[in-house]
Structure formats: structure tokens, C-alpha cells
Design an enzyme around this catalytic site. Structure first.
Site, short mmCIF file in Angstrom:
data_model
loop_
_atom_site.label_atom_id
_atom_site.label_comp_id
_atom_site.label_asym_id
_atom_site.label_seq_id
_atom_site.Cartn_x
_atom_site.Cartn_y
_atom_site.Cartn_z
CG ASP A 24 -12.88 53.12 48.33
OD1 ASP A 24 -12.96 54.23 47.76
OD2 ASP A 24 -11.92 52.78 49.03
CB SER B 35 -5.22 55.19 50.16
OG SER B 35 -6.50 55.02 49.61
CG LEU B 36 -3.91 51.26 54.11
CD1 LEU B 36 -3.18 51.62 55.39
CD2 LEU B 36 -3.93 49.75 53.92
CE LYS C 280 -3.44 55.26 57.48
NZ LYS C 280 -2.79 56.46 57.02
NE ARG D 295 -1.24 57.13 47.79
CZ ARG D 295 -2.36 57.71 47.40
NH1 ARG D 295 -2.43 59.02 47.31
NH2 ARG D 295 -3.42 57.00 47.10
CD GLU E 290 3.34 57.41 55.49
OE1 GLU E 290 3.24 56.62 54.54
OE2 GLU E 290 2.55 58.34 55.70
S1 IVH Z 1 0.48 49.42 54.53
C1 IVH Z 1 -1.93 49.82 50.11
N1 IVH Z 1 1.34 50.20 56.86
O1 IVH Z 1 -0.93 55.00 54.98
C2 IVH Z 1 -1.06 50.50 51.07
N2 IVH Z 1 0.69 51.87 55.30
O2 IVH Z 1 -3.73 55.17 53.73
C3 IVH Z 1 -0.58 49.55 52.11
N3 IVH Z 1 0.96 54.16 56.12
O3 IVH Z 1 -0.01 55.94 51.89
C4 IVH Z 1 0.12 50.33 53.10
N4 IVH Z 1 1.76 53.62 58.10
O4 IVH Z 1 2.00 55.25 53.21
C5 IVH Z 1 0.87 50.58 55.68
N5 IVH Z 1 2.12 50.73 58.96
C6 IVH Z 1 1.68 51.12 57.77
C7 IVH Z 1 1.52 52.48 57.44
C8 IVH Z 1 1.01 52.81 56.19
C9 IVH Z 1 1.43 54.62 57.28
C10 IVH Z 1 0.47 55.01 55.01
C11 IVH Z 1 0.87 54.54 53.64
C12 IVH Z 1 -0.29 54.87 52.74
C13 IVH Z 1 -1.35 55.31 53.68
C14 IVH Z 1 -2.60 54.52 53.33
#
Ligand code: IVH
Length: 678
Positions: free
Chosen positions: A40, A95-96, A121, A143, A183
Site C-alpha cells: 500500500d 480493507s485493513l 477479526k 462489499r 461482518e
Molecule cells: S473494522 C476499514 N473490525 O475485515 C474497515 N473489520 O480487512 C474497518 N472485519 O472487510 C473494519 N472483523 O469486514 C473491523 N472486528 C472487526 C472486523 C472487521 C472482520 C472485516 C471487515 C473488512 C475486513 C478488513
């Protein structure tokens, strides 16, 4: 995969046109193909360079990062939205950033020593749910590529913990539309029941969300884990979790830490993950303070104020030594891989289910292959892939490993997410007289009707000694007959008999599911029981069943055939059990406008079925008593005796304060529903 252009050149030497080309390429790799090819940071550097050279370049407008745009919500003509239609996200779903080690986590947190929150997660499918300014559900979207997803409202409204209407007090306080992100996942307990048919819970969740007709796992089996609110402002992630609870969602489990205790939280969640009813693949950390988050902002792909620290070490390679075949409830013979012991997530693993014949074929297994193994949810060993190297082909057994009768291969076609999926399974051709099949049917029956104490060892002995031949036989057991079993004492024997006796009265949906007919799960059983009595169900044709809104033709066929096959068992069971069949009207919509909350132990239906009934009849089922609630149903004899529950007390307080809310016993509720809920 196409090769990235100018990979070997220093970005500083690229012309503006070349820069734009490179960015366009990596943008597609990331968003469209879901397969980023560069880190990134490098991507961001390229974008910044282009922005400096040509701020108005069309590529800059086309790429992600349009966080500020708040069109979308208004632009969506939600009245004409059909299942699967593409919908633009008002704010891209990013995404993260990920990391895999403590040092990387500390590097991320290096400049911030304030409060952090950590959540598991969840490994499912991301979903956005939209509500209008009055708090009513509008639509829901996958998504997709992060900018545009697919409309999935028809399925999301079936998820029990996604509210159809947000509480009035919050709607009034904020007064604007709101979006909730989270999620969607299939609980592992639900996946257990279908693991012969599907590769993993994430795929089931994604498939069930997109499905346009019934056939696979129904969306009502899915759950929503909420982690974000857009449109209603909150000062912190902690406040967000509380707001989500108030809105009627289940927020992500939120633990507090700072950068010094972040690693300890990772270890805590890693140790606890085996007790979660969902698959988790890491820990998400976020800066608690939203103002700080806003200052830090986003790269084109992820927020700078959050990171996912992924679990690792739970995958490993091992050699396939043999495949054994075991029997499941419906007489399905399932393959199990025996592998050289490998240590995964702190335990030695030497076997892993291969689920079904299709999966065996898909993996193209040969004895001697190197396999890549993981543990699902950190627990259940699973073959992720085949690294090859084996020589010896695996033959399907021609006779049943339990009873020696011939086997047969069956193909079942299901629609998953709009696609036809054929699953090949191996079956015992005479399940009615096959001991292992009978054992797993008994296991299923006792588990579904909450009859405790009947583990494999006891069931095996009961079958061996001919004390029980099918579920009906359980009701004929006496303490004396049970005393014949190894290590059986009087107290335990009496307890087992009492446990069985407690299931002599069952609700029709539970009875139907306990029969173990393929595809007759909770969803289908609830639908059937709300329309027909057991006697009627036994005479229905495939055409009658296919008329039920959400049952597909394949499911209808399987249910009709399954109920006919189980006819003799049903007759024998009816000599021992009474079916509580609440009278339920067939007219939909009699509960429109009602917001119903159940409290206390229900006698006639479990709480889920009762809530689904309310929703099917057009009402909303709440999980807590609010000013919106119109009816609180108190189970058992809780209305007249005993200690009132906190929901009961709250309802009483609201009534005392002049709210038009009703309290009703469960009996009265069923009578009221039967009378058309006037
Ligand atoms: S916060 C900018 N918290 O992981 C997104 N995401 O790689 C901030 N996900 O598609 C997301 N558990 O759907 C967050 N406790 C959690 C999560 C979570 C699963 C998923 C999310 C996203 C993906 C990101």
C-alpha cells in the site's frame, strides 16, 4: 495474472502518462481482482507523485479514496432495487492494513500512546446495512469491489440480529439516515450441521447472502457482527459499540488496551478464540478516539488508524497416510484424512474431515500427498490444499463401513449465490438397518431436543444390546434396562429416563428438524409449521411445498421424500410424544406495526422460532424492551408467579408511565395470533 508495468523502474523516472498507467493497473489489481501486487505504501507514493504532477488527472478521480463523497444513499433508487443489483457505496468499504508480528504492531502504534480498542477479526463477509431518517431498514449491500456491491436486502432482513427498525429515541435524537457496517458470518455451531456440504463457513455466508432463491443454507442461520456506524456521530469506538447495542445490533466484542498492553490482548483473544462461535483470523486494533482517527485519515486502501494483527502458526503441512470412511446421520459416508501428526495452534492433529466425495475429487487426493492443514476457528482440523507428491489413488468404498451393505453415490444440486453447485456424496444403501447411521440419527435427535446424557458410548451400547433401534425406542427405556450398560449407576439411569421424558412434548418445528431429513432445517421447519399441521404435512405434494415462498423445488422434493421415508418413525414417535401445535393463521401481515419482545422460558416454541413467526407475520421482533415495544410476551407462568424478569419489569414501568404496551402470557399470545392478532 497480467504483469505490472514499469515494475523495475524507479517511480521517480516515470513520465506522467506512465505513472497514470501504473496506478490504473494497481488500482484494478486491488479493487477489481482483489489481488494487490505492491505494498500500500508504494501505491500511495505513486498516487501522491501523480497528484503533485497533475492534480486534475482523470486517473486520480477514478481511483479509490473518494471517502468524502456522500452521494450514493440518495442516488440509490431503493424502491426499484432488485436482488443482485449493483449499488454504489456512499463511502468506499476499505480493507485493513495487516501485520503478523508484535514488532509490526508496535511499529503501527509507535506514534500514538492513547487508548486503543481491540476486537476479534471475524472471518465472514462484509456487509453494509442502510436505514432511512425514520430508522426503517432501506437496503443492504455486499462489499463487492469496495466501491460497488450487490443488493442483498432480501437476505439481510432474514438475519435475526439485524433490526428492521431502529429505536425511536435514537432516530429522533439523530434525525438523519444511518449506515451500519459489519461482518456477516455463519456460526460454527450452524456450520457443523452442513460441513459435509460446504468447504468453509465464510463461503456459506457469502453464498447465502447473495442467494436469490432458497436451496442452500438460509440467511436466517446467519448472524451480523456490527463494527461501524456512519452518519450518526460518536466521539469514540467505545461509544460506537454502546450506540450499536442501543440500536439493537450485536457490536463486535470490544476490549480496551493501549500500545503497551496490545500484545497481551492479542494473546488473550488468541487463547479465547476456540470458545467463540465464529471463525476469527486475527485481532483488529483501532484508535479509540474518533477525532484522532479523522486527523490520521486513510490511504487509498485502508484507514491509518486501524490494523489487523493476523493469527498465524495455525497452518502446517503434513502427509496423507490414508483415508477412512465414517458415517453421518443421514447415512452419508464421509471421508476422513489420516495424516502424519502435525502441531497446529498448540495441538497435535492427525486427522481431518474431507467432508464429501466432491471435496475429495476437488483436492485430487492421492495417498502420500503433502497437505496444507489449518484449524477452523482455531479448532477443527481442515485440509486447505493439496501440495501433491502422492502416487496411490483413493478408491471409494463399495460397501458401507458399518453394515457392509452396498454404497451408492448421489449428486445433490444446490443453488448457492445464484450458481448451481453439485455435491457428490456417498451413502449407505440401507440406512434404516445400518448401526452407525442409526447412532448418528439418535445423536441428532437427542441433541436437537436437548435430551442430555446420550453420548456416543451410551448410544453404541444401546444399539449393540438392542435396547433401542430408533428415536422412538428412547421413550421405552427404563432405569432398569439402562442398568445393564457398562458403568451405569441408578442415579444416572434415572436421570437419563427423566431427560428423555422431558422431551415428550415438543413443538412441531423442533420435531420436524429432529427427524433428520436432509434440508429440513430450522428455517424450512418454521415455515412449514406455520402453515400446516403434522398430519397435513405428511400428505403434501412437491407442488404444494414448492408454493411456499422461499423453498426451492429441490428442497421441496427432498422434504417430501424425506418425510415419506421417515413415515414409520413418525408413527412410532407419535406413540410417545405430543406435538404442541400452536394455531397459527396463514394470513401474512397480521402483526404489521407490532414490535414484540419475548422474555422467560417459552413452552411452545423456542425463542428464535417465536421471533421468526412475528417477522413472518409482518411484525418486528426486538431483543430489548424500549419505548417502541408494543408487546412483551412472558414465557412459562412468569406472568402470574415467580420473579419478574428485567424485561418484564421494564415493560411494567413503561405501562405505569402511560405507554400503550401490552404484557401477555405465551398462551394468550398464541391465542391472539390465532385470532388474527386484532
Ligand atoms: S473494522 C476499514 N473490525 O475485515 C474497515 N473489520 O480487512 C474497518 N472485519 O472487510 C473494519 N472483523 O469486514 C473491523 N472486528 C472487526 C472486523 C472487521 C472482520 C472485516 C471487515 C473488512 C475486513 C478488513
Amino acid at each position: 495474472m497480467a504483469k505490472a508495468p514499469y515494475l523495475d523502474q524507479d517511480p521517480a523516472t516515470l513520465t506522467t502518462a506512465q505513472l497514470a498507467e501504473v496506478i490504473g493497473f494497481h488500482d484494478q489489481a486491488y479493487w477489481r481482482d482483489n489481488a494487490p501486487q505492491i505494498p500500500d505504501q508504494l501505491y500511495d507514493e505513486l498516487v501522491e507523485r501523480l497528484r503533485a504532477e497533475a492534480p486534475d488527472h482523470p486517473v486520480l478521480r477514478a481511483i479509490g479514496g473518494g471517502r468524502e463523497s456522500d452521494e450514493g444513499a440518495e442516488a440509490v433508487d431503493q424502491a426499484s432495487l432488485a436482488a443482485g443489483d449493483k449499488v454504489e457505496h456512499a463511502v468506499p468499504m476499505l480493507s485493513l492494513a495487516k501485520c503478523y508480528a508484535e514488532a509490526e504492531l508496535q511499529h503501527w502504534a509507535r506514534e500514538y500512546d492513547g487508548a486503543l480498542v481491540a476486537s476479534p477479526k471475524v472471518d465472514g463477509a462484509a456487509c453494509s446495512v442502510r436505514y432511512d431518517g425514520g430508522g426503517a431498514f432501506l437496503f443492504a449491500v455486499t462489499r463487492g469491489d469496495g466501491r460497488r456491491g450487490e443488493s442483498i436486502g432480501h437476505n439481510v432482513t432474514q438475519i435475526p440480529n439485524v433490526p428492521a427498525q431502529l429505536p425511536a429515541n435514537l432516530v429522533h435524537a439523530y434525525g438523519v439516515p444511518v449506515e451500519v457496517r459489519g461482518e456477516v458470518y455463519l456460526p460454527l455451531s450452524g456450520f457443523d450441521l452442513v460441513s459435509e456440504l460446504y468447504a468453509n463457513p465464510r463461503n456459506v455466508a457469502a453464498g447465502a447472502l447473495k442467494a436469490k432463491e432458497q436451496g442452500g443454507v438460509p440467511a436466517s442461520e446467519l448472524r451480523f457482527f456490527a463494527y461501524d456506524v456512519l452518519g450518526w456521530d460518536v466521539p469514540s469506538e467505545t461509544a460506537k459499540a454502546a450506540l450499536l447495542t442501543g440500536m439493537g445490533f450485536e457490536p463486535a466484542l470490544t476490549l480496551h488496551c493501549d500500545r503497551d498492553s496490545a500484545q497481551a490482548i492479542y494473546e488473550q483473544i488468541s487463547a479465547a478464540r476456540t470458545s467463540y462461535d465464529y471463525e476469527t483470523d486475527g485481532v483488529v486494533y483501532k484508535i479509540d478516539d474518533i477525532a484522532t482517527q479523522q486527523r490520521m485519515g486513510f490511504t487509498a486502501h485502508h484507514p491509518r488508524w486501524a490494523i489487523a494483527y493476523k493469527f498465524q502458526g495455525d497452518s502446517g503441512a503434513s502427509t496423507l497416510l490414508d483415508v477412512t470412511w465414517g458415517l453421518a446421520r443421514t447415512g452419508t459416508i464421509t471421508p476422513v484424512a489420516l495424516v502424519t501428526p502435525v502441531s497446529l495452534s498448540g495441538a497435535m492433529v492427525s486427522r481431518a474431515t474431507l467432508h464429501n466425495v466432491s471435496n475429495l475429487e476437488r483436492l485430487d487426493l492421492k495417498i502420500g500427498d503433502r497437505l496444507l492443514l489449518t484449524r477452523r476457528g482455531g479448532v477443527i482440523p481442515h485440509v486447505e490444499g493439496n501440495l501433491g507428491g502422492g502416487q496411490v489413488a483413493i478408491a471409494l468404498p463399495t460397501t458401507c463401513p458399518s453394515c457392509g451393505k452396498p454404497t451408492e453415490v448421489r449428486d445433490a444440486t444446490r443453488r448457492v449465490g445464484g450458481e448451481e453447485v453439485v455435491t457428490r456424496t456417498l451413502h449407505c444403501s440401507e440406512p434404516a438397518s445400518c448401526p452407525a447411521t442409526l447412532r448418528s440419527q439418535l445423536f441428532h435427535y437427542t441433541r436437537l431436543l436437548d435430551i442430555d446424557g446420550f453420548g456416543d458410548k451410551i448410544l453404541d451400547q444401546l444399539l449393540e444390546r438392542n435396547l433401542v433401534r430408533d428415536a422412538a425406542g428412547l421413550y421405552e427405556l427404563t432405569a432398569e434396562s439402562l442398568l445393564q450398560l457398562d458403568r451405569m449407576g441408578k442415579t444416572l439411569a434415572e436421570k437419563l429416563v427423566a431427560n428423555v421424558a422431558a422431551s415428550r412434548e415438543v413443538s412441531l418445528p423442533n420435531f420436524l428438524v429432529a427427524l433428520g431429513v436432509e434440508t429440513l432445517g430450522k428455517h424450512a421447519a418454521g415455515l412449514l409449521a406455520s402453515r400446516w399441521s403434522l398430519a397435513e404435512l405428511r400428505t403434501l405434494t412437491v407442488a404444494d411445498l414448492a408454493s411456499v415462498h422461499s423453498l426451492g423445488p429441490t428442497t421441496a422434493e427432498q422434504i417430501v421424500a424425506g418425510l415419506a421415508d421417515q413415515g414409520p418413525l413418525i408413527d412410532r414417535l407419535l406413540a410417545h410424544v405430543t406435538i404442541a401445535e400452536p394455531e397459527v393463521p396463514t394470513s401474512e401481515g397480521v402483526m404489521v406495526g407490532q414490535v414484540v419482545v419475548f422474555t422467560g422460558k417459552l413452552e411452545h416454541m423456542n425463542r428464535r422460532d417465536a421471533q421468526q413467526l412475528v417477522v413472518r407475520l409482518g411484525g418486528a421482533a426486538g431483543s430489548s424492551v424500549t419505548q417502541e415495544t408494543t408487546l412483551v410476551v412472558v414465557g412459562g407462568d412468569g406472568l402470574t408467579t415467580g420473579k419478574p424478569s428485567s424485561k418484564h419489569k421494564k415493560a411494567q414501568r413503561l405501562i405505569d408511565a402511560g405507554h400503550s404496551l401490552r404484557l401477555m402470557s405465551e398462551e394468550a399470545f398464541h391465542a391472539w395470533v390465532a385470532a388474527g392478532a386484532a
